[in-house]
Scaffold this active site. Structure first.
Site, mmCIF file in Angstrom:
data_model
loop_
_atom_site.group_PDB
_atom_site.id
_atom_site.type_symbol
_atom_site.label_atom_id
_atom_site.label_comp_id
_atom_site.label_asym_id
_atom_site.label_seq_id
_atom_site.Cartn_x
_atom_site.Cartn_y
_atom_site.Cartn_z
ATOM 1 N N GLY A 70 0.824 -1.209 0.000
ATOM 2 C CA GLY A 70 0.000 0.000 0.000
ATOM 3 C C GLY A 70 0.850 1.247 0.000
ATOM 4 O O GLY A 70 2.048 1.192 -0.258
ATOM 5 N N ASN A 71 0.226 2.368 0.258
ATOM 6 C CA ASN A 71 0.973 3.629 0.360
ATOM 7 C C ASN A 71 0.313 4.514 1.398
ATOM 8 O O ASN A 71 -0.679 4.133 2.017
ATOM 9 C CB ASN A 71 1.073 4.311 -1.008
ATOM 10 N N ARG A 72 0.839 5.714 1.584
ATOM 11 C CA ARG A 72 0.439 6.550 2.716
ATOM 12 C C ARG A 72 -0.754 7.456 2.427
ATOM 13 O O ARG A 72 -1.093 8.313 3.237
ATOM 14 C CB ARG A 72 1.614 7.418 3.150
ATOM 15 N N SER A 73 -1.389 7.329 1.286
ATOM 16 C CA SER A 73 -2.490 8.258 0.974
ATOM 17 C C SER A 73 -3.679 8.034 1.915
ATOM 18 O O SER A 73 -4.154 6.915 2.100
ATOM 19 C CB SER A 73 -2.945 8.045 -0.475
#
Ligand code: PMT
Length: 398
Positions: A206-209
């Site tokens: 995933g990512n930090r958005s």
């Protein structure tokens, strides 16, 4: 005229300015609007139900349990309305609405509705200036409610000062401009949040958005009258009128986007470029040692939208670290009308925070750096820019 044929619920609460609601109802009808009235008990001390019923030609809703025409009159009216106007809006009514209190017909109708709400406050100066009222105003504005007035002038009991309800003509104008939002009649798609690509049923890439930037854009587009679909991985709230499709992976996001017809698309989601080619069916065990995760490319959702035969007005985002050179290249090659670049390594910018510092990049390589603002301010300014550019594109293709 934006009021012609529009369905307006006029709420009246208990203040001396209630007498002006009768004239307001008449003026709304003169402008072509279809008007239904909801009154609080207190308002009937100042204005007769019979007056409002006679003006509009419809029974007034005051008591939820004894309405002649419906078993659920508040939800019927809530769904019917294009706009809810409350004039006058007393301090008590505003306090109740700010907290979603639905104990009377007016509160229940507002709470059950996705229509925009316009309040014309009326009260004594001391009441208007009370911290409790100011808090209610802030909460209501944050929920997307619009206020017109109050103004200075004569108040009840011979007093003078701030708190007088604006005249019906000003309410009419505010109603017309709310219903004639710059994007009214247009379908706006916003993507938001970071996709999650499963490695096994427990873990993902995933990512930090957080979705904050995209959700602010969806709210802003809704306030401009658009019909907004938000395809998002995030649970954070938006205004109630935004239609939300919650997804998890890039593949789900692509499918949801492909099913939507669009006039304007703003792609703020942080989509994973790669996903595990094979997600394990059961949780990988530590004792089996580090797994070898083979990745494959995800679909480029933005490219899919850019390649539609009826290409919408298309806005991409670019998350970069240390400079925007790559964003300039993306603006040139990705088929967008404009690109919003943000340096996510900069403090107060990018992922999860409430502020952002963006640079608008045009396909011809020209750039317009904006100062750091809250994400809602960035969203509002971006939507203003889109309205102007979309209008220009429409005009040049005539
Ligand atoms: O959500 P927040 O916490 O508020 O953070 C906001 C944000 C930093 C996520 C946002 O401002 C932002 O920059 N979004 C785009 C992030 C990104 O993935 O950029 P990109 O350069 O990788 O992608 C370029 C464009 O292509 C983006 O519009 C993206 O949505 C789109 N894309 C990318 C890959 C892919 N497979 N499909 C896509 O549609």
């Amino acid at each position: 005229m934006p009021l012609a044929g529009r369905r307006i619920v006029l709420g009246v609460s208990g203040g001396i300015a209630a007498y002006k609601a009768a004239y307001l109802a008449r003026r709304l009808q003169d402008a072509g609007a279809d008007v239904r009235v909801v009154m609080t008990d207190a308002s009937t001390e100042f204005l007769g139900e019979a007056t409002m019923a006679a003006i509009t030609g419809h029974p007034v809703l005051r008591d939820l349990h004894s309405h002649p025409e419906s078993v659920s009159p508040h939800t019927d009216l809530a769904r019917w309305a294009d706009l809810i106007i409350i004039a006058p809006a007393t301090a008590a009514t505003m306090a109740r609405l700010a907290h979603g209190i639905s104990s009377d017909a007016l509160g229940a109708t507002v709470l059950a509705s996705h229509a925009p709400v316009l309040l014309a406050p009326a009260m004594h100066t001391e009441m208007w200036e009370q911290p409790a009222t100011l808090r209610a105003v802030e909460l209501l504005k944050a929920d997307g409610v619009t206020l017109v007035g109050p103004v200075e002038g004569h108040l009840a009991g011979g007093d003078e000062g701030m708190g007088r309800m604006v005249e019906p003509e000003a309410i009419l104008e505010a109603a017309a401009s709310l219903l004639a939002g710059a994007l009214s009649g247009l379908r706006v798609l916003v993507t938001a949040g970071g996709t999650r690509e499963p490695i096994d049923p427990v873990r993902y890439i995933g990512n930090r958005s957080s979705g904050k930037m995209g959700h602010a854009i969806a709210d802003s587009a809704l306030r401009l009258g658009a019909s907004v679909t938000l395809v998002t991985t995030s649970e954070i709230p938006t205004l109630p009128g935004v239609e939300r499709v919650v997804v998890e992976t890039a593949a789900e996001m692509e499918k949801a986007v492909s099913e939507i017809e669009i006039d304007v698309a703003v792609m703020a989601a942080a989509v994973a470029d790669f996903r595990p080619a094979q997600a394990a069916g059961t949780k990988l065990a530590r004792t089996d040692g580090p797994p070898e995760v083979v990745l494959e490319a995800n679909p480029d959702i933005l490219a899919g939208v850019a390649g539609r035969p009826q290409r919408p007005f298309l806005v991409g985002f670019a998350a970069e670290t240390g400079g925007i050179e790559r964003a300039v290249e993306k603006a040139r090659t990705k088929g967008v009308d404009l690109l919003v670049a943000n340096d996510v390594s900069e403090q107060g910018s990018g992922f999860s925070v409430d502020t952002n510092r963006v640079t608008i990049v045009w396909p011809d390589g020209s750039v317009d750096p904006w100062p750091q603002m809250t994400k809602q301010e960035v969203a509002d300014r971006l939507m203003e820019l889109i309205v102007a550019e979309f209008g220009r594109r429409g005009a040049s293709s005539d």
